[in-house]
Design a protein around this motif. Structure first.
Motif, mmCIF file in Angstrom:
data_model
loop_
_atom_site.group_PDB
_atom_site.id
_atom_site.type_symbol
_atom_site.label_atom_id
_atom_site.label_comp_id
_atom_site.label_asym_id
_atom_site.label_seq_id
_atom_site.Cartn_x
_atom_site.Cartn_y
_atom_site.Cartn_z
ATOM 1 N N ARG A 155 4.546 11.856 7.554
ATOM 2 C CA ARG A 155 5.741 12.445 7.899
ATOM 3 C C ARG A 155 6.359 11.621 8.825
ATOM 4 O O ARG A 155 7.451 11.238 8.762
ATOM 5 N N SER A 156 5.473 11.152 9.896
ATOM 6 C CA SER A 156 6.096 10.032 10.830
ATOM 7 C C SER A 156 6.457 8.809 10.205
ATOM 8 O O SER A 156 7.565 8.412 10.568
ATOM 9 N N LEU A 157 5.964 8.435 9.209
ATOM 10 C CA LEU A 157 6.338 7.103 8.528
ATOM 11 C C LEU A 157 7.830 7.309 7.998
ATOM 12 O O LEU A 157 8.622 6.452 7.826
ATOM 13 N N ARG A 158 7.690 8.427 7.107
ATOM 14 C CA ARG A 158 9.040 8.717 6.573
ATOM 15 C C ARG A 158 10.323 8.906 7.814
ATOM 16 O O ARG A 158 11.407 8.446 7.446
ATOM 17 N N HIS A 159 9.872 9.706 8.894
ATOM 18 C CA HIS A 159 10.771 9.700 9.937
ATOM 19 C C HIS A 159 11.086 8.469 10.339
ATOM 20 O O HIS A 159 12.369 8.013 10.599
ATOM 21 N N TYR A 160 10.459 7.529 10.543
ATOM 22 C CA TYR A 160 10.578 6.146 11.018
ATOM 23 C C TYR A 160 11.660 5.295 9.877
ATOM 24 O O TYR A 160 12.458 4.852 10.600
ATOM 25 N N GLU A 161 11.481 5.671 8.616
ATOM 26 C CA GLU A 161 12.310 5.116 7.794
ATOM 27 C C GLU A 161 13.645 5.986 7.750
ATOM 28 O O GLU A 161 14.633 5.109 7.764
ATOM 29 N N MET B 25 0.846 -1.262 0.038
ATOM 30 C CA MET B 25 -0.118 -0.048 -0.052
ATOM 31 C C MET B 25 0.729 1.335 0.010
ATOM 32 O O MET B 25 1.810 1.115 0.583
ATOM 33 N N LYS B 26 0.430 2.270 -0.543
ATOM 34 C CA LYS B 26 1.052 3.679 -0.473
ATOM 35 C C LYS B 26 1.030 4.180 0.712
ATOM 36 O O LYS B 26 0.334 3.909 1.559
ATOM 37 N N ILE B 27 1.898 5.339 0.874
ATOM 38 C CA ILE B 27 2.132 5.843 2.161
ATOM 39 C C ILE B 27 0.799 6.551 2.581
ATOM 40 O O ILE B 27 0.511 6.473 3.942
ATOM 41 N N SER B 28 0.022 6.994 1.748
ATOM 42 C CA SER B 28 -1.331 7.694 2.074
ATOM 43 C C SER B 28 -2.143 6.779 2.809
ATOM 44 O O SER B 28 -2.885 6.752 3.782
ATOM 45 N N GLU B 29 -2.330 5.420 2.128
ATOM 46 C CA GLU B 29 -3.025 4.420 2.921
ATOM 47 C C GLU B 29 -2.532 3.664 3.876
ATOM 48 O O GLU B 29 -3.098 3.470 5.178
ATOM 49 N N ALA B 30 -1.070 3.580 4.042
ATOM 50 C CA ALA B 30 -0.696 3.177 5.150
ATOM 51 C C ALA B 30 -0.774 4.211 6.436
ATOM 52 O O ALA B 30 -0.907 3.693 7.619
ATOM 53 N N SER B 31 -0.726 5.554 6.217
ATOM 54 C CA SER B 31 -1.048 6.347 7.170
ATOM 55 C C SER B 31 -2.298 6.350 7.678
ATOM 56 O O SER B 31 -2.709 6.190 8.701
ATOM 57 N N ARG B 32 -3.229 6.132 7.121
ATOM 58 C CA ARG B 32 -5.005 6.124 7.156
ATOM 59 C C ARG B 32 -4.962 4.849 8.259
ATOM 60 O O ARG B 32 -5.620 4.794 9.180
ATOM 61 N N VAL B 33 -4.241 3.733 7.645
ATOM 62 C CA VAL B 33 -4.600 2.306 8.197
ATOM 63 C C VAL B 33 -3.835 2.265 9.654
ATOM 64 O O VAL B 33 -4.448 1.841 10.421
ATOM 65 N N SER B 34 -2.674 2.973 9.651
ATOM 66 C CA SER B 34 -1.821 2.833 10.878
ATOM 67 C C SER B 34 -2.404 3.970 11.926
ATOM 68 O O SER B 34 -1.969 3.872 12.936
ATOM 69 N N GLY B 35 -2.858 5.201 11.509
ATOM 70 C CA GLY B 35 -3.107 6.210 12.340
ATOM 71 C C GLY B 35 -1.987 7.149 12.622
ATOM 72 O O GLY B 35 -1.831 8.032 13.441
ATOM 73 N N VAL B 36 -0.886 6.560 11.922
ATOM 74 C CA VAL B 36 0.480 7.568 11.909
ATOM 75 C C VAL B 36 0.560 8.444 10.705
ATOM 76 O O VAL B 36 0.355 8.000 9.723
ATOM 77 N N SER B 37 1.031 9.785 10.839
ATOM 78 C CA SER B 37 1.048 10.484 9.761
ATOM 79 C C SER B 37 2.297 10.059 8.640
ATOM 80 O O SER B 37 3.106 9.289 9.072
ATOM 81 N N ARG C 247 4.729 -3.275 12.463
ATOM 82 C CA ARG C 247 5.868 -2.825 13.065
ATOM 83 C C ARG C 247 5.576 -1.151 13.549
ATOM 84 O O ARG C 247 6.095 -0.879 14.544
ATOM 85 N N VAL C 248 4.958 -0.525 12.664
ATOM 86 C CA VAL C 248 4.754 0.978 12.783
ATOM 87 C C VAL C 248 4.143 1.102 14.134
ATOM 88 O O VAL C 248 4.376 1.889 15.171
ATOM 89 N N LEU C 249 2.889 0.088 14.107
ATOM 90 C CA LEU C 249 1.929 0.029 15.637
ATOM 91 C C LEU C 249 2.925 0.024 16.801
ATOM 92 O O LEU C 249 2.562 0.662 17.769
ATOM 93 N N VAL C 250 3.877 -1.033 16.744
ATOM 94 C CA VAL C 250 4.609 -1.393 17.943
ATOM 95 C C VAL C 250 5.635 -0.071 18.217
ATOM 96 O O VAL C 250 5.805 0.329 19.320
ATOM 97 N N ILE C 251 6.173 0.457 16.891
ATOM 98 C CA ILE C 251 7.286 1.594 17.165
ATOM 99 C C ILE C 251 6.300 2.875 17.931
ATOM 100 O O ILE C 251 6.777 3.470 18.995
ATOM 101 N N ARG C 252 5.212 3.159 17.483
ATOM 102 C CA ARG C 252 4.165 4.188 17.745
ATOM 103 C C ARG C 252 3.858 3.860 19.384
ATOM 104 O O ARG C 252 4.071 4.993 20.234
ATOM 105 N N SER C 253 3.674 2.703 19.715
ATOM 106 C CA SER C 253 3.175 2.432 21.256
ATOM 107 C C SER C 253 4.649 2.447 22.016
ATOM 108 O O SER C 253 4.425 3.217 23.067
#
Length: 121
Positions: free
Chosen positions: A15-21, A1-13, A45-51
């Motif tokens: 920008r934060s996804l790019r930062h995690y990368e 999935m693209k970053i916009s969908e990943a953001s929507r699904v995870s609830g993480v912006s 993994r993003v959800l674990v990181i966010r937590s």
């Protein structure tokens, strides 16, 4: 999935996804056009990181230990978990010490304000 969908699904912006990368916490795949491709395991993994971040753990600690906790291998899991728990406990203890210092400072300021108000009356 693209970053916009990943953001929507995870609830993480996004920008934060790019930062995690950028921090090396996640490694999304890439489409042929160069866009990021997030699979479900990356979202998990993003959800674990966010937590962990919301718990107050620093990125440094997450970066060091998360790969060993989530690599899917059972070898050494107990040792990794023990090491991770030790690091978390150590971080928590340092945080508690800082809170104690701040509480003492707050109490001193409260005392000062009480005395200053009495002097004004």
């Amino acid at each position: 999935m693209k970053i916009s969908e990943a953001s929507r699904v995870s609830g993480v912006s996004a920008r934060s996804l790019r930062h995690y990368e950028d921090e090396g916490l996640i490694v999304p795949g890439r489409f042929s056009n160069g866009f990021r491709d997030y699979c479900q395991s990356t979202i998990d993994r993003v959800l674990v990181i966010r937590s962990l971040l919301e718990s107050g753990l620093p990125v440094r600690l997450i970066r060091e230990l998360l790969p060993r906790l989530t690599d899917g291998s059972e070898a050494g899991t107990d040792a990794v978990c023990a090491e991770f728990l030790h690091e978390v406990q150590s971080y928590r203890d340092r945080l508690a010490a800082r809170i104690a210092v701040l509480s003492d400072q707050q109490a001193a300021l409260d005392t000062y304000l009480r005395e200053a108000r009495r002097a004004d009356l």
